[in-house]
Enzyme design. Structure first.
Site, PDB file in Angstrom:
ATOM      1  CG  HIS A   1      -2.526  -6.448  -2.454  1.00  0.00           C
ATOM      2  ND1 HIS A   1      -3.083  -7.662  -2.826  1.00  0.00           N
ATOM      3  CD2 HIS A   1      -1.873  -5.988  -3.559  1.00  0.00           C
ATOM      4  CE1 HIS A   1      -2.778  -7.914  -4.090  1.00  0.00           C
ATOM      5  NE2 HIS A   1      -2.052  -6.905  -4.556  1.00  0.00           N
ATOM      6  CG  LEU A   2      -1.488   0.161  -4.940  1.00  0.00           C
ATOM      7  CD1 LEU A   2      -1.457   1.326  -3.963  1.00  0.00           C
ATOM      8  CD2 LEU A   2      -0.478   0.380  -6.063  1.00  0.00           C
ATOM      9  CG  HIS A   3      -6.801  -1.326  -1.413  1.00  0.00           C
ATOM     10  ND1 HIS A   3      -5.775  -1.619  -0.531  1.00  0.00           N
ATOM     11  CD2 HIS A   3      -7.825  -0.860  -0.647  1.00  0.00           C
ATOM     12  CE1 HIS A   3      -6.174  -1.348   0.708  1.00  0.00           C
ATOM     13  NE2 HIS A   3      -7.412  -0.877   0.668  1.00  0.00           N
ATOM     14  CG  PHE A   4      -6.702   3.968  -5.490  1.00  0.00           C
ATOM     15  CD1 PHE A   4      -6.338   5.254  -5.113  1.00  0.00           C
ATOM     16  CD2 PHE A   4      -5.787   3.206  -6.208  1.00  0.00           C
ATOM     17  CE1 PHE A   4      -5.086   5.770  -5.438  1.00  0.00           C
ATOM     18  CE2 PHE A   4      -4.526   3.704  -6.538  1.00  0.00           C
ATOM     19  CZ  PHE A   4      -4.178   4.986  -6.144  1.00  0.00           C
TER      20      PHE A   4
ATOM     21  CD  GLN B   1      -3.087   0.961   0.234  1.00  0.00           C
ATOM     22  OE1 GLN B   1      -2.984   0.178  -0.699  1.00  0.00           O
ATOM     23  NE2 GLN B   1      -4.153   1.714   0.401  1.00  0.00           N
TER      24      GLN B   1
END
Length: 435
Positions: free
Chosen positions: A237-240, A200
């Site tokens: 964990h990369l998210h928008f 993230q």
């Protein structure tokens, strides 16, 4: 000193609670190598937008897209998953009201959202932490939770493929998935390059993807948000996040004060008379200009270990950048028991003025004064905010053609000449402490 706070994160996937006891062979149709071979998902390929001011070519306006992105695809697929019973509760049945007052804060009563959670140790003193594949991440969600792939078109035109293969060997697609614990209608997750398992942290490519999604939705009531670690992101964990709510957010109506306009045409302003201090980025010669300047600022905050939230508003034309320190104050015991009892974690949506309340008594007693008191605890002090701004302007100036003096000259006096670097360490008054 390592700061930890005992937290119970929101379940965003139906398989999150089961991740500690995964059976051999999986058998749950997930996105990992055990299940993904041969899988197919819809693919929406967007046409890259060149103007941050929303000026699409006339020919493009005349051309009907293969599928209407927001209403037919995103919200249509989201409603289909709701009919299939994939959500943990019916968010459309939650009470919502606009709180009387000057700002119009929005309160929602969502008692079911905190009932199905698992305890975890959530570290709040590091904004950048490595990805840990042993913990829950979005490759463990079921394929039925994925709505579609979202990528730039290769031929320059909008394309839609209802049954596209997932090319695991040669690419890592960006996907849009449901949040199974939604806080509003159409609540989804944008997960950039999902198989790269990015932690993230914002990067230029991923943030541009988020702006393109807002631009493609072309509806000011569909907004995207981002929470860094230390600012109430619960999954590394990369998210928008994104959802649809047909009322203006209080932060969008707040007055602003212009700080500067940089060479790329991006105007930077400060929020005025709002409980949380923040910067607003808008305009730019291209969408890429706007994206790069915001990304530079976010990367600066990450590298200086300053937690922050981001709201993408006005179909990608305005971006709010909001450094905050509530989680560290909470870990240091500096938040009142009254506020802690509400169980409200002030992340991007709460800071923007959409406050999700877990207790009926808080919902019934919701007032502008109470909302202001909560959000004021999130904000950096004026002095600390200006010190952080100095770092941001230096980072932006260092990645553009303009010399730093030209930019800082337009900044508030408290920003000019500052060379001290704030870091997130233990303290008694603020979570950004100068060393």
């Amino acid at each position: 000193m390592m700061l930890r706070i005992k937290r119970v994160p929101t379940i965003v996937s139906n398989f999150q609670a089961e991740e500690a006891g995964v059976r051999s062979g999986c058998g749950r149709n997930c996105l990992k190598s055990c299940c993904i071979q041969g899988a197919r998902l819809p693919l929406y390929a967007f046409k890259k937008e060149n103007s941050a001011n929303g000026g699409k070519a006339a020919a493009e306006h005349d051309k009907e897209p293969p599928v209407e992105f927001l209403d037919s695809l995103l919200l249509g697929e989201w409603e289909e998953r709701m009919q299939r019973g994939l959500f943990r509760y019916d968010v459309t049945a939650c009470e919502t009201k606009v709180i009387p007052g000057e700002y119009g804060f929005v309160a929602q009563l969502n008692e079911g959202r905190h009932l199905k959670k698992r305890p975890t140790e959530f570290r709040v003193d590091k904004v950048l932490q490595p990805f840990d594949g042993n913990k829950f991440n979005f490759t463990k969600v079921g394929q039925e939770e994925i709505l579609f792939q979202f990528e730039a078109s290769e031929d320059g035109d909008v394309q839609f493929y209802p049954n596209a293969p997932i090319d695991v060997d040669n690419s890592s697609p960006s996907v849009v998935a449901i949040n199974v614990s939604p806080i509003e209608y159409g609540h989804v997750l944008l997960i950039p390059r999902i198989f790269e398992c990015l932690p993230q942290r914002i990067d230029h490519q991923s943030f541009l993807l988020a702006l393109n999604m807002a631009d493609e939705a072309a509806n000011p009531y569909f907004r995207l948000g981002y929470n860094s670690l230390g600012a109430f992101a619960t999954i590394n964990h990369l998210h928008f996040q994104a959802y649809y709510l047909a009322v203006p957010f209080p932060i969008e109506k707040a007055p602003t004060k212009k700080v500067t306009t940089i060479e790329s045409g991006v105007k930077i302003s400060e929020l005025v008379n709002y409980p949380v201090r923040g910067l607003i980025f808008e305009g730019g010669n291209t969408l890429l200009d706007l994206s790069n300047n915001v990304s530079d600022a976010c990367i600066c905050l990450q590298e200086n270990n300053i937690p922050y939230n981001v709201l993408i508003a006005d179909s990608g034309k305005r971006v709010f950048l909001l450094p905050q320190c509530y989680a560290e104050k909470q870990a240091l015991g500096e938040v009142s028991a009254e506020l802690l009892d509400t169980q409200v974690n002030p992340a991007v949506w709460e800071i923007s003025g959409h406050i999700v309340l877990k207790r009926k008594e808080d919902f019934e007693g919701a007032s502008e004064e109470n909302a202001w008191r909560l959000l004021a605890e999130v904000s950096l002090s004026e002095e600390r905010f200006q010190e952080v701004n100095a770092l941001i302007f230096e980072a932006i100036s260092g990645n553009s053609a303009l010399p730093v003096e030209d930019k800082i000259a337009d900044a508030p006096k408290s920003v000019r000449g500052s060379t001290r670097r704030p870091t997130m360490v233990g303290g008694t008054q603020e979570c950004v402490v100068l060393q």
